[in-house]
Design a protein around this motif. Structure first.
Motif, mmCIF file in Angstrom:
data_model
loop_
_atom_site.group_PDB
_atom_site.id
_atom_site.type_symbol
_atom_site.label_atom_id
_atom_site.label_comp_id
_atom_site.label_asym_id
_atom_site.label_seq_id
_atom_site.Cartn_x
_atom_site.Cartn_y
_atom_site.Cartn_z
ATOM 1 N N ASP A 78 0.820 -1.224 0.000
ATOM 2 C CA ASP A 78 0.000 0.000 0.000
ATOM 3 C C ASP A 78 0.851 1.269 0.000
ATOM 4 O O ASP A 78 0.426 2.304 -0.499
ATOM 5 C CB ASP A 78 -0.905 0.028 1.248
ATOM 6 N N ILE A 79 2.036 1.206 0.596
ATOM 7 C CA ILE A 79 2.796 2.442 0.845
ATOM 8 C C ILE A 79 3.986 2.625 -0.095
ATOM 9 O O ILE A 79 4.261 3.732 -0.564
ATOM 10 C CB ILE A 79 3.285 2.453 2.316
ATOM 11 N N ALA A 80 4.699 1.523 -0.383
ATOM 12 C CA ALA A 80 5.976 1.635 -1.099
ATOM 13 C C ALA A 80 5.895 2.372 -2.448
ATOM 14 O O ALA A 80 6.763 3.210 -2.741
ATOM 15 C CB ALA A 80 6.584 0.248 -1.291
ATOM 16 N N PRO A 81 4.875 2.102 -3.302
ATOM 17 C CA PRO A 81 4.899 2.719 -4.638
ATOM 18 C C PRO A 81 4.979 4.243 -4.605
ATOM 19 O O PRO A 81 5.710 4.849 -5.385
ATOM 20 C CB PRO A 81 3.577 2.257 -5.267
ATOM 21 N N ASN A 82 4.256 4.851 -3.674
ATOM 22 C CA ASN A 82 4.262 6.302 -3.578
ATOM 23 C C ASN A 82 5.674 6.822 -3.261
ATOM 24 O O ASN A 82 6.169 7.774 -3.881
ATOM 25 C CB ASN A 82 3.263 6.722 -2.485
ATOM 26 N N PHE A 83 6.348 6.159 -2.333
ATOM 27 C CA PHE A 83 7.714 6.557 -1.967
ATOM 28 C C PHE A 83 8.667 6.339 -3.148
ATOM 29 O O PHE A 83 9.514 7.186 -3.452
ATOM 30 C CB PHE A 83 8.179 5.750 -0.741
ATOM 31 N N MET A 84 8.489 5.193 -3.822
ATOM 32 C CA MET A 84 9.381 4.885 -4.953
ATOM 33 C C MET A 84 9.250 5.958 -6.037
ATOM 34 O O MET A 84 10.238 6.411 -6.606
ATOM 35 C CB MET A 84 9.035 3.513 -5.539
ATOM 36 N N GLU A 85 8.004 6.354 -6.310
ATOM 37 C CA GLU A 85 7.788 7.332 -7.392
ATOM 38 C C GLU A 85 8.203 8.738 -6.978
ATOM 39 O O GLU A 85 8.921 9.423 -7.700
ATOM 40 C CB GLU A 85 6.318 7.321 -7.817
ATOM 41 N N ASN A 87 9.923 9.855 -4.110
ATOM 42 C CA ASN A 87 11.218 10.117 -3.469
ATOM 43 C C ASN A 87 12.395 9.509 -4.214
ATOM 44 O O ASN A 87 13.490 10.058 -4.199
ATOM 45 C CB ASN A 87 11.204 9.610 -2.026
ATOM 46 N N LEU A 88 12.157 8.350 -4.851
ATOM 47 C CA LEU A 88 13.278 7.720 -5.564
ATOM 48 C C LEU A 88 13.213 8.007 -7.061
ATOM 49 O O LEU A 88 14.111 7.632 -7.808
ATOM 50 C CB LEU A 88 13.291 6.204 -5.302
ATOM 51 N N ASN A 89 12.103 8.645 -7.464
ATOM 52 C CA ASN A 89 11.957 9.041 -8.863
ATOM 53 C C ASN A 89 11.905 7.851 -9.822
ATOM 54 O O ASN A 89 12.373 7.939 -10.959
ATOM 55 C CB ASN A 89 13.145 9.948 -9.227
ATOM 56 N N TRP A 90 11.378 6.711 -9.355
ATOM 57 C CA TRP A 90 11.286 5.530 -10.212
ATOM 58 C C TRP A 90 9.984 5.578 -10.995
ATOM 59 O O TRP A 90 8.925 5.862 -10.427
ATOM 60 C CB TRP A 90 11.299 4.234 -9.383
ATOM 61 N N GLU A 91 10.078 5.266 -12.275
ATOM 62 C CA GLU A 91 8.846 5.145 -13.063
ATOM 63 C C GLU A 91 8.347 3.712 -12.902
ATOM 64 O O GLU A 91 9.012 2.763 -13.340
ATOM 65 C CB GLU A 91 9.130 5.456 -14.536
ATOM 66 N N LEU A 92 7.210 3.555 -12.245
ATOM 67 C CA LEU A 92 6.711 2.205 -11.974
ATOM 68 C C LEU A 92 5.735 1.766 -13.059
ATOM 69 O O LEU A 92 4.896 2.550 -13.500
ATOM 70 C CB LEU A 92 6.012 2.154 -10.613
ATOM 71 N N ILE A 93 5.868 0.518 -13.452
ATOM 72 C CA ILE A 93 4.989 -0.020 -14.494
ATOM 73 C C ILE A 93 4.200 -1.172 -13.883
ATOM 74 O O ILE A 93 4.797 -2.119 -13.348
ATOM 75 C CB ILE A 93 5.819 -0.600 -15.679
ATOM 76 N N GLN A 94 2.889 -1.079 -13.958
ATOM 77 C CA GLN A 94 2.068 -2.197 -13.490
ATOM 78 C C GLN A 94 2.193 -3.355 -14.460
ATOM 79 O O GLN A 94 2.187 -3.141 -15.670
ATOM 80 C CB GLN A 94 0.614 -1.747 -13.432
ATOM 81 N N PHE A 360 10.731 -7.230 -1.042
ATOM 82 C CA PHE A 360 11.354 -5.943 -1.337
ATOM 83 C C PHE A 360 10.400 -4.759 -1.152
ATOM 84 O O PHE A 360 10.701 -3.802 -0.433
ATOM 85 C CB PHE A 360 11.906 -5.964 -2.767
ATOM 86 N N SER A 361 9.228 -4.836 -1.816
ATOM 87 C CA SER A 361 8.329 -3.675 -1.759
ATOM 88 C C SER A 361 7.796 -3.479 -0.340
ATOM 89 O O SER A 361 7.690 -2.356 0.148
ATOM 90 C CB SER A 361 7.178 -3.826 -2.747
ATOM 91 N N ARG A 362 7.492 -4.592 0.328
ATOM 92 C CA ARG A 362 7.014 -4.458 1.707
ATOM 93 C C ARG A 362 8.128 -3.892 2.597
ATOM 94 O O ARG A 362 7.881 -3.055 3.456
ATOM 95 C CB ARG A 362 6.546 -5.820 2.227
ATOM 96 N N GLY A 363 9.358 -4.347 2.346
ATOM 97 C CA GLY A 363 10.515 -3.861 3.114
ATOM 98 C C GLY A 363 10.660 -2.353 2.991
ATOM 99 O O GLY A 363 10.979 -1.656 3.957
ATOM 100 N N ILE A 364 10.394 -1.827 1.798
ATOM 101 C CA ILE A 364 10.441 -0.370 1.591
ATOM 102 C C ILE A 364 9.223 0.265 2.265
ATOM 103 O O ILE A 364 9.321 1.292 2.937
ATOM 104 C CB ILE A 364 10.466 -0.038 0.081
ATOM 105 N N GLY A 365 8.067 -0.402 2.090
ATOM 106 C CA GLY A 365 6.817 0.119 2.656
ATOM 107 C C GLY A 365 6.896 0.304 4.172
ATOM 108 O O GLY A 365 6.386 1.284 4.707
ATOM 109 N N TYR A 366 7.557 -0.634 4.869
ATOM 110 C CA TYR A 366 7.659 -0.525 6.337
ATOM 111 C C TYR A 366 8.337 0.781 6.760
ATOM 112 O O TYR A 366 8.058 1.323 7.813
ATOM 113 C CB TYR A 366 8.499 -1.674 6.918
ATOM 114 N N GLN A 367 9.290 1.256 5.944
ATOM 115 C CA GLN A 367 10.104 2.409 6.359
ATOM 116 C C GLN A 367 9.709 3.702 5.652
ATOM 117 O O GLN A 367 10.168 4.775 6.040
ATOM 118 C CB GLN A 367 11.598 2.154 6.039
ATOM 119 N N ALA A 368 8.906 3.597 4.586
ATOM 120 C CA ALA A 368 8.732 4.733 3.669
ATOM 121 C C ALA A 368 8.271 6.017 4.356
ATOM 122 O O ALA A 368 8.804 7.096 4.065
ATOM 123 C CB ALA A 368 7.766 4.348 2.553
ATOM 124 N N ASN A 369 7.316 5.905 5.269
ATOM 125 C CA ASN A 369 6.819 7.132 5.915
ATOM 126 C C ASN A 369 7.941 7.834 6.669
ATOM 127 O O ASN A 369 8.089 9.052 6.613
ATOM 128 C CB ASN A 369 5.663 6.814 6.867
#
Ligand SMILES: Cc1cc2nc3c(=O)[nH]c(=O)nc-3n(C[C@H](O)[C@H](O)[C@H](O)COP(=O)(O)OP(=O)(O)OC[C@H]3O[C@@H](n4cnc5c(N)ncnc54)[C@H](O)[C@@H]3O)c2cc1C
Length: 377
Positions: A78-85, A87-94, A360-369
């Motif tokens: 739920d959280i990681a994609p927003n941070f990736m886009e 803060n990390l400037n990643w273009e995410l592709i579904q 990976f994504s959950r690992g980022i999600g835990y810390q993203a906020n």
């Protein structure tokens, strides 16, 4: 020892003392290390390999640079994609270009479903040995399954457009701008903790370090952890996930580039990695596929030809395609469970803690906020 020597020694020891040391330069560790450094801590990452990236570090094969080392994708979070886009400037592709394949054994042919198709999802769970093993009756099992499929219906897997190369490029950039120190080619071989759990002494194959806090992840390979009062030897669990890369000459074009083999005895997943090859290096009609194989599969001389034949049968490669080269990698998934890391944390708190990194994504999600105000590319 005279006064000058004493001062030199103190300086040397001080230089080797860090507020926080991370074992392993995996992506999530690096982001957390940078975050901690921005809070004012002195931070060191110790990495046994000759570069950062851990499980996401690309490899050079078939004359190409930076090929994805294994099957990679991000699971729903739920959280990681927003941070990736943001803060990390990643273009995410579904992931829309993904299929599930079921082999009809007696005719030796495959049927295919789009990844999000509920029938395909239902079938794949139905034939999963875990589902068949469950004790409850078939009615309860089926109801559970339908509920699960309903819950998952809006969830998609996704990935960074530029793949692992982009992931590693970003973390290198973030790392470079920070005060985090990285020691490469340095394998931690001994961890000793003082009686008050205030200082951790680390010995590597090359040098020693001290820190007030040691941070571990699921991917760390740990020696015995000792204090005067207790010791703990983490038992390594090996989860082999052999990966094979094939270089295939093929002129068919398909929009699909990810396949899940739901009931194949050798293959779990196949990804076409061609789109990640630098455009200037790409050869016409030449594709690179990566296979994730079942854990029990051993390296053998005929495996590569069999894999190529199987993707022809599955319609992934054309009948006239030819196998040009191959590469085997012994991939092992993380060897420490939550249970091990929790135990270490409880025994040696507060000087040892850990990050949850197995997904990976959950690992980022835990810390993203927490990270979002301090980490920005
Ligand atoms: C090949 C592979 C592909 C994966 N793909 C996915 C995926 O697509 N999606 C997903 O969600 N998860 C995936 N995973 C799961 C993966 O474990 C997590 O995504 C996550 O990256 C793990 O992070 P980590 O930092 O714990 O481990 P790693 O990324 O493995 O990093 C650990 C690092 O620590 C170093 N190290 C270990 N022990 C020591 C020591 N004693 N001294 C010094 N250095 C040490 C290692 O060399 C390594 O660089 C994959 C795992 C692997 C192995």
């Amino acid at each position: 020892m005279n006064g000058i020597q004493q001062k030199e020694l103190e300086k040397k020891l001080k230089n080797k003392h860090y507020d926080i040391v991370f074992i392993g330069a995996g992506v999530i560790s690096i982001l957390e290390a940078v975050y901690q450094s921005k809070l004012g801590n002195s931070v060191l990452i110790v990495e046994k390999d000759d570069d950062i990236g851990g499980a996401w570090r690309p490899i050079d094969i078939f004359g190409y640079k930076n090929i994805e080392n294994a099957i990679h994708y991000f699971l729903h979070d739920d959280i990681a994609p927003n941070f990736m886009e943001k803060n990390l400037n990643w273009e995410l592709i579904q992931t829309k270009n993904k299929q599930r394949l079921f082999k009809i054994k007696f005719i030796d042919k495959y049927i295919k479903f789009p990844f999000h198709n509920s029938i395909g999802r239902f079938l794949s769970y139905l034939i999963d040995p875990m589902f068949l093993k469950k004790d409850n009756n078939i009615f309860v099992k089926t109801l559970d399954l339908l509920k699960k499929i309903y819950q998952e219906s809006g969830q998609a897997s996704y990935y960074v457009k530029g793949g692992a190369v982009e992931i590693i490029k970003t973390v290198k950039e973030v790392l470079k701008k920070s005060s985090v120190k990285v020691e490469l080619n340095t394998n931690i071989q001994s961890i000793e903790i003082d009686d008050n759990h205030k200082i951790v002494n680390l010995k590597s194959d090359k040098q020693s370090f001290m820190c007030s806090k040691l941070v571990l992840t699921h991917g760390a390979r740990l020696p015995k952890i000792k204090s005067n009062k207790k010791e703990y030897s983490p038992v390594e669990k090996f989860h082999p996930r052999p990966a094979v890369h094939l270089l295939v000459e093929d002129n068919i074009n398909t929009k699909i580039d990810q396949w899940i083999f739901s009931n194949n005895e050798i293959i779990k997943y196949v990804h076409d990695l061609t789109k990640f090859i630098d455009e200037k290096d790409r050869q016409p009609d030449t594709k690179v596929f990566v296979f994730a194989l079942h854990p029990h599969i051993q390296k053998s001389s005929d495996i590569y030809i069999n894999l190529h034949n199987e993707i022809i049968k599955a319609g992934i490669a054309g009948k006239k395609s030819s196998l040009k080269d191959y590469h085997w990698t012994d991939v092992f998934l993380p060897t420490l469970y939550d249970k091990d890391l929790n135990h270490i944390k409880n025994e040696f708190s507060p000087c040892i803690s850990f990050l949850k990194t197995e997904n990976f994504s959950r690992g980022i999600g835990y810390q993203a906020n927490k990270w979002s105000s301090r980490i920005k590319v």
